[in-house]
Design a protein around this motif. Structure first.
Motif, mmCIF file in Angstrom:
data_model
loop_
_atom_site.group_PDB
_atom_site.id
_atom_site.type_symbol
_atom_site.label_atom_id
_atom_site.label_comp_id
_atom_site.label_asym_id
_atom_site.label_seq_id
_atom_site.Cartn_x
_atom_site.Cartn_y
_atom_site.Cartn_z
ATOM 1 N N ILE A 93 0.622 -1.164 -0.236
ATOM 2 C CA ILE A 93 0.225 -0.069 0.066
ATOM 3 C C ILE A 93 0.725 1.170 -0.093
ATOM 4 N N TRP A 94 1.802 1.145 0.530
ATOM 5 C CA TRP A 94 2.933 2.616 0.798
ATOM 6 C C TRP A 94 3.884 2.624 -0.251
ATOM 7 N N GLY A 95 3.996 1.566 -1.080
ATOM 8 C CA GLY A 95 5.202 1.545 -2.222
ATOM 9 C C GLY A 95 5.004 2.628 -2.898
ATOM 10 N N LEU A 96 3.547 2.738 -3.498
ATOM 11 C CA LEU A 96 3.548 3.899 -4.463
ATOM 12 C C LEU A 96 3.617 5.098 -4.083
ATOM 13 N N PRO A 97 3.156 5.487 -2.720
ATOM 14 C CA PRO A 97 3.229 6.746 -2.281
ATOM 15 C C PRO A 97 4.820 7.200 -2.351
ATOM 16 N N PHE A 98 5.466 5.929 -1.822
ATOM 17 C CA PHE A 98 7.190 6.357 -1.764
ATOM 18 C C PHE A 98 7.745 6.622 -2.965
ATOM 19 N N SER A 99 7.229 6.075 -3.862
ATOM 20 C CA SER A 99 7.631 6.269 -5.330
ATOM 21 C C SER A 99 7.027 7.389 -5.919
ATOM 22 N N ILE A 100 6.260 8.181 -5.610
ATOM 23 C CA ILE A 100 5.496 9.086 -6.229
ATOM 24 C C ILE A 100 6.318 10.144 -6.835
ATOM 25 N N GLY A 101 7.556 10.326 -6.163
ATOM 26 C CA GLY A 101 8.525 11.229 -6.933
ATOM 27 C C GLY A 101 8.913 10.878 -8.084
ATOM 28 N N ILE A 102 9.012 9.574 -8.595
ATOM 29 C CA ILE A 102 9.447 9.220 -9.842
ATOM 30 C C ILE A 102 8.190 9.325 -10.854
ATOM 31 N N LEU A 103 7.067 9.333 -10.244
ATOM 32 C CA LEU A 103 5.964 9.490 -11.187
ATOM 33 C C LEU A 103 5.561 10.940 -11.216
ATOM 34 N N HIS A 104 5.707 11.945 -10.364
ATOM 35 C CA HIS A 104 5.849 13.120 -10.538
ATOM 36 C C HIS A 104 6.533 13.708 -11.457
ATOM 37 N N VAL A 105 7.923 13.197 -11.621
ATOM 38 C CA VAL A 105 8.821 13.834 -12.533
ATOM 39 C C VAL A 105 8.369 13.421 -13.961
ATOM 40 N N TYR A 106 7.764 12.242 -14.279
ATOM 41 C CA TYR A 106 7.384 11.748 -15.580
ATOM 42 C C TYR A 106 6.077 12.463 -15.943
ATOM 43 N N TRP A 107 5.138 12.851 -15.012
ATOM 44 C CA TRP A 107 3.844 13.333 -15.186
ATOM 45 C C TRP A 107 4.292 14.833 -15.681
ATOM 46 N N THR A 108 5.385 15.506 -14.846
ATOM 47 C CA THR A 108 5.583 16.948 -15.227
ATOM 48 C C THR A 108 6.131 17.188 -16.407
ATOM 49 N N ASN A 109 7.217 16.269 -16.702
ATOM 50 C CA ASN A 109 8.200 16.343 -17.847
ATOM 51 C C ASN A 109 7.827 15.948 -19.338
ATOM 52 N N THR A 110 6.834 14.743 -19.085
ATOM 53 C CA THR A 110 6.651 13.875 -20.194
ATOM 54 C C THR A 110 5.270 13.939 -20.711
ATOM 55 N N LEU A 111 4.285 13.247 -19.660
ATOM 56 C CA LEU A 111 2.868 13.105 -19.808
ATOM 57 C C LEU A 111 2.232 14.457 -20.024
ATOM 58 N N PHE A 112 2.615 15.431 -19.250
ATOM 59 C CA PHE A 112 1.880 16.633 -19.497
ATOM 60 C C PHE A 112 2.804 17.661 -19.334
ATOM 61 N N GLU A 113 3.745 17.745 -20.341
ATOM 62 C CA GLU A 113 4.739 18.654 -20.190
ATOM 63 C C GLU A 113 4.300 20.217 -20.416
ATOM 64 N N GLY A 114 4.538 20.990 -19.759
ATOM 65 C CA GLY A 114 4.172 22.170 -19.556
ATOM 66 C C GLY A 114 2.788 22.896 -19.375
ATOM 67 N N GLU A 115 2.226 21.760 -18.674
ATOM 68 C CA GLU A 115 0.787 22.092 -18.335
ATOM 69 C C GLU A 115 0.447 21.329 -16.860
ATOM 70 N N GLY A 116 -0.201 22.007 -15.984
ATOM 71 C CA GLY A 116 -1.058 21.402 -14.918
ATOM 72 C C GLY A 116 -0.008 21.168 -13.964
ATOM 73 N N ALA A 117 1.082 21.834 -13.635
ATOM 74 C CA ALA A 117 2.145 21.477 -12.741
ATOM 75 C C ALA A 117 1.306 21.422 -11.262
ATOM 76 N N SER A 118 0.516 22.425 -10.889
ATOM 77 C CA SER A 118 -0.225 22.771 -9.721
ATOM 78 C C SER A 118 -1.136 21.342 -9.300
ATOM 79 N N ALA A 119 -1.726 21.001 -10.351
ATOM 80 C CA ALA A 119 -2.795 19.738 -10.154
ATOM 81 C C ALA A 119 -1.965 18.420 -10.175
ATOM 82 N N ILE A 120 -0.719 18.343 -10.735
ATOM 83 C CA ILE A 120 -0.119 17.210 -10.511
ATOM 84 C C ILE A 120 0.592 17.166 -9.066
ATOM 85 N N THR A 121 1.048 18.320 -8.665
ATOM 86 C CA THR A 121 1.709 18.420 -7.365
ATOM 87 C C THR A 121 0.406 18.265 -6.327
ATOM 88 N N LEU A 122 -0.789 18.596 -6.309
ATOM 89 C CA LEU A 122 -1.604 18.323 -5.558
ATOM 90 C C LEU A 122 -2.207 16.873 -5.508
#
Length: 483
Positions: A93-122
């Motif tokens: 259950i806690w593995g994904l929250p502890f790896s959320i930093g990896i996903l955060h980078v992917y969401w911000t820089n690749t999947l939604f590059e240049g948009e929705g940074a605040s929504a992704i962080t939230l």
């Protein structure tokens, strides 16, 4: 005494049989009419004052209720299987929250590059915070509906798995808020009973057992970042999230099998329907241990999440590559897995006050001196190890505090844990905005080490003070009965 007398399990009302399977010599044993199920092989001794006729004995033999001895506490195959399943559930259950930093980078820089940074962080922030805070909802639910424990666990696992799979198909940043941020925390229903039912399976070694269970969180934080990074690089985002979600539900269902009660629930027949209406002893709300626990957990939570949040940024600002920020956090999480076992073991052998002081003073000192004056890899690795051993692993001490509050009452144990987890969630969600605000003020420029480097100094002082304040609150446990 006639066969119409009711029997009540002392395991539930008096808590003696929570740790003992057989009655003590001299105990008076009522007849078995309308009695709840106990476990097989129990030896029943009649006291001299209780003589049953042959007809009564024959009637008792014909009772449909099976008589069983409770499984052993503090050991035995079932207790160890419970601990193994609970530990894996924590890791899952806690593995994904502890790896959320990896996903955060992917969401911000690749999947939604240049948009929705605040929504992704939230979304990333909500996931961890609500995973703790949802205990305030599930605690009363499990206390009121104990017969639905396994059903709620399976439902939470399915919802959590579905949210991970659904996140593979998001097309807007706000979709992550719904899937990962809101629905994934419903998986809290999986791990919550693990922490409360542990009180039935472990007593003398409860601190060690809870430490081993919470070590699963550190193990998840060590394994999942590298697992997630490998899946993303080899298979891509969609395949990674779908395979992770499927793995959740399959392995989770297996881990749930040994997670069950040691003490059977009392059964009361009302209008032909078997029900249970647990009575909650609200006297726990007046106990000093509850409020001391809230103070200690609240203050330490404000500081304990800061290093894992900002250490990667600090390492990147320094330009260090070996180890990089991800590896350093993985080292900290690995140390947390060991630290949970260590602090849990210490809590079985030392006073609660002493264990809290070791955790708080040690982690605050590591933050103030090792990170504070560390500008090379060796010192920062040492900090990650010591802080991981003593800081985030503070949750291993919870079992002793909860025991002081609940007196091993199952319903009160669930409510107390939910309160403490909610407080920890508040600390987790608050530490991000507070630390981000502190980094805006460059008040210590020119000071040695991290204290004079890009505003980290005031952040380190904040972290050390909050953790030490929690330790100071823990000193008051010496004035109440803490054993």
């Amino acid at each position: 005494m006639t066969v119409e007398n009711e029997i009540e399990l002392t395991a539930i009302s008096g808590r003696r049989s929570t740790f003992e399977g057989d009655p003590r010599p001299g105990d008076t044993l009522p007849s078995m009419k309308d009695s709840p199920a106990v476990e097989a092989g129990s030896t029943m001794t009649m006291t001299p004052g209780l003589e049953a006729s042959r007809d009564q004995l024959q009637l008792q033999e014909n009772e449909e209720h099976s008589i069983e001895v409770l499984p052993p506490v503090d050991g035995g195959r079932q207790a160890w299987l419970f601990l193994l399943g609970a530990t894996y559930m924590e890791m899952l259950i806690w593995g994904l929250p502890f790896s959320i930093g990896i996903l955060h980078v992917y969401w911000t820089n690749t999947l939604f590059e240049g948009e929705g940074a605040s929504a992704i962080t939230l979304a990333a922030t909500l996931q961890t915070g609500l995973l703790y805070m949802s205990c305030a909802f599930f605690g009363p639910m499990f206390a009121a509906l104990p017969r639905w424990t396994k059903t709620l666990q399976v439902a939470g696992l399915v919802i959590g798995s579905a949210s991970v799979i659904a996140s593979a198909f998001v097309t807007k940043p706000w979709h992550l808020i719904v899937t990962i941020g809101i629905f994934y925390p419903m998986s809290c229903a999986c791990y919550f009973p693990c922490a409360t039912l542990l009180f039935e399976w472990w007593h003398a070694s409860r601190g060690f057992a809870s430490g081993m269970m919470y070590a699963g969180t550190g193990a998840g934080g060590t394994i999942f970042p590298f697992l997630m990074q490998g899946l993303l690089q080899r298979f891509g985002y969609k395949a990674a999230m779908v395979s992770l979600g499927v793995g959740y539900v399959v392995t989770g269902l297996v881990a749930l099998i040994p997670i069950k009660r040691r003490i059977p629930l009392s059964r009361y027949d009302q209008d032909g329907i078997s029900r249970i209406r647990p009575r909650i002893d609200w006297a726990f709300s007046k106990r000093k241990a509850l409020y001391l626990g809230i103070m200690v957990i609240g203050m330490t939570s404000l500081g304990n999440f800061v290093p894992s949040l900002w250490l990667p940024s600090y390492v990147d600002d320094l330009g260090l590559n070996k180890p990089n920020g991800v590896a350093l956090v993985a080292i900290l999480n690995a140390a947390t897995a060991l630290g949970n076992g260590l602090l849990g073991w210490l809590s079985d052998r030392m006073s609660l006050r002493s264990t809290i002081l070791i955790s708080c003073v040690g982690s605050a000192a590591a933050c103030a001196f090792l990170w504070g004056f560390g500008k090379n890899s060796g010192v920062l690795v040492t900090f990650a190890i010591i802080f991981g051993l003593l800081g985030p692993s503070f949750s291993a001490v919870w079992s002793k505090i909860i025991h002081l509050v609940s007196k091993d009452d199952p319903a009160v144990t669930a409510l107390t844990f939910s309160i403490f987890a909610f407080v920890r969630g508040v600390g987790n969600m608050s530490s991000g905005p507070i630390s981000e605000s502190l980094l805006k003020y460059d008040t210590m420029r020119g000071v040695i080490g991290a204290y004079g480097y890009k505003n980290y100094g005031i952040l380190l002082i904040y972290t050390s003070i909050t953790i030490l304040t929690g330790g100071a609150a823990g000193l008051f446990f010496n004035k109440i009965r803490d054993v």
